[in-house]
Design an enzyme around this catalytic site. Structure first.
Site, PDB file in Angstrom:
ATOM      1  N   ASP A   1      69.665-110.691 -14.677  1.00  0.00           N
ATOM      2  CA  ASP A   1      71.568-110.820 -13.644  1.00  0.00           C
ATOM      3  C   ASP A   1      71.382-110.286 -12.672  1.00  0.00           C
ATOM      4  O   ASP A   1      72.137-110.772 -11.141  1.00  0.00           O
ATOM      5  CB  ASP A   1      72.330-109.448 -14.749  1.00  0.00           C
ATOM      6  CG  ASP A   1      72.411-109.915 -16.112  1.00  0.00           C
ATOM      7  OD1 ASP A   1      72.125-110.907 -16.631  1.00  0.00           O
ATOM      8  OD2 ASP A   1      73.134-108.890 -16.988  1.00  0.00           O
TER       9      ASP A   1
ATOM     10  N   GLU B   1      69.298-100.305 -12.604  1.00  0.00           N
ATOM     11  CA  GLU B   1      70.399 -99.783 -14.478  1.00  0.00           C
ATOM     12  C   GLU B   1      69.237 -99.427 -15.486  1.00  0.00           C
ATOM     13  O   GLU B   1      69.499 -98.336 -15.623  1.00  0.00           O
ATOM     14  CB  GLU B   1      70.686-102.162 -14.196  1.00  0.00           C
ATOM     15  CG  GLU B   1      70.129-101.714 -15.885  1.00  0.00           C
ATOM     16  CD  GLU B   1      72.250-102.201 -15.925  1.00  0.00           C
ATOM     17  OE1 GLU B   1      72.455-102.418 -14.533  1.00  0.00           O
ATOM     18  OE2 GLU B   1      72.557-102.244 -16.861  1.00  0.00           O
TER      19      GLU B   1
END
Ligand code: GLA
Length: 383
Positions: free
Chosen positions: A170, A158
């Protein structure tokens, strides 16, 4: 088999004439502890039953092919030519890139994926996309990474192509979630505990503001930088090395003039939210949902006023919750600037709360918020 899983299996067969393995990769909620995962804080996420479904099979070539059902788009890349692209492709290609950087033996494969998790709603659809692919590749090619290693790989993914300097929450929830459990994760050292999520007569309701303000990822990275800046100022002037070294928020007051108001407010929020999450986890273990709920409202207040990641729509939804006697706690969830609020609502008041909020929100913003009653789920896995 779940409908989406059946659908992607069928599409996969039509496109690639092969029988794929199927994986489910969940999104997440976070009860409390927002924007503190990248600040050595505690977070309380749980994996949920909405997420991304993957159909995947090796194809005995050097080519990787993806079909996104939700975007009705395909991409095809040679394993040796994986590079940054635009949009959804970045999330999957960045995962492959991380395996390549680890010099793992990635081979060609075909993949179809689809989701039932709203995008940009703060339920972490991006971690679900990354985690599903990383987990499937790890199994398909026997790459030998543990779930926690995969979570870290997805976090790096990410950071890399999509460019969001996210924390670990997450990806951790996606990999390590357990049905009916909430995770208390200490982001300073990744130690974690599972607590039963016993809501006894209450439901977790997410209200989607249906807005996603632009620049969210730019603002996210900016918040992260501001926290680093605050920490640097503190460590230059004291033995403080982490936000965890500041036991009481009052101890921050001496730094205000050195930091300037904005950076000071960010740091103040972080220190307070870390404390709140610790207290909240105790209340949850004592089944004291009422006190837990109060801390959720306080968390929202801090996110809105000090951390400045809320918006008119989210503040409005939280206010609607606060004036409804059936709701005991609410706050924005995830990165902010739009997306969802998370609400703890008395079971018998859920319909009334959704309806009343819907009417008020429509009057104010001319949009109808979507509501989701959340069920927890296990972390990513084959189905
Ligand atoms: C996003 C990031 C997480 C976390 C939250 C805010 O979801 O991906 O790492 O920082 O925002 O708590």
């Amino acid at each position: 088999m779940n409908m989406l899983a059946a659908k992607i299996t069928e599409i996969f067969f039509e496109k690639f004439s092969a029988q794929p393995a199927i994986y489910f990769s969940p999104g997440r909620i976070n009860l409390i502890g927002e924007h503190v995962d990248y600040n050595d804080g505690f977070v309380m996420p749980a994996a949920i039953d909405k997420g991304i479904y993957y159909a995947i099979a090796e194809n005995d070539s050097r080519i990787i092919q993806f079909y996104s059902v939700d975007f009705a788009e395909s991409i095809s890349v040679n394993i040796h030519e994986v590079k940054k692209m635009n949009g959804w492709a970045n999330y999957v290609l960045s995962v492959i890139n991380e395996f390549v950087l680890l010099k793992k033996n990635v081979k060609g494969f075909d993949c179809v994926f689809a989701g039932d998790i709203p995008r940009g709603a703060g339920m972490s659809s991006s971690a679900a996309v990354e985690g599903g692919l990383a987990f499937a590749m790890n199994e398909l090619f026997d790459l030998g990474l543990s779930r926690i290693e995969l979570a870290k790989l997805c976090q790096r993914a990410e950071h890399n192509f999509p460019g969001v300097q996210c924390g670990i929450m997450d990806q951790f929830a996606n990999m390590m979630g357990k049905k009916d459990k909430v995770i208390l994760l200490d982001c300073a050292d990744l130690s974690y505990h599972y607590f039963p999520l016993e809501l006894n007569g209450y439901k977790i309701v997410l209200l989607n503001s249906m807005v996603h303000h632009t620049l969210a990822s730019g603002e996210y990275n900016r918040r992260r930088k501001q926290c680093e800046e605050g920490l640097m100022i503190m460590s230059a002037n004291s033995p403080v090395r982490s936000f965890r070294d500041i036991r009481k928020w009052e101890n921050l007051l001496g730094y205000e003039s050195m930091m300037g108001k904005e950076v000071f407010d960010r740091c103040l929020y972080v220190v307070q939210e870390i404390g709140r999450t610790q207290r909240a986890s105790e209340f949850l273990q004592q089944n004291n949902l009422f006190e837990f709920g109060k801390l959720m409202y306080a968390s929202h207040e801090g996110l809105s006023k000090l951390y400045d990641v809320s918006c008119a729509e989210l503040d409005f939804l939280v206010n609607q919750a606060a004036i409804n006697p059936g709701v005991i706690g609410a706050r924005l969830m995830g990165g902010g600037f739009g997306g969802c609020t998370i609400n703890i609502v008395k079971e018998e008041a859920v319909d009334d709360f959704i309806e009343k909020t819907n009417i008020a929100y429509q009057q104010q913003f001319k949009i109808s918020p979507e509501a989701y009653i959340v069920e927890t789920s296990d972390g990513v896995g084959e189905i």
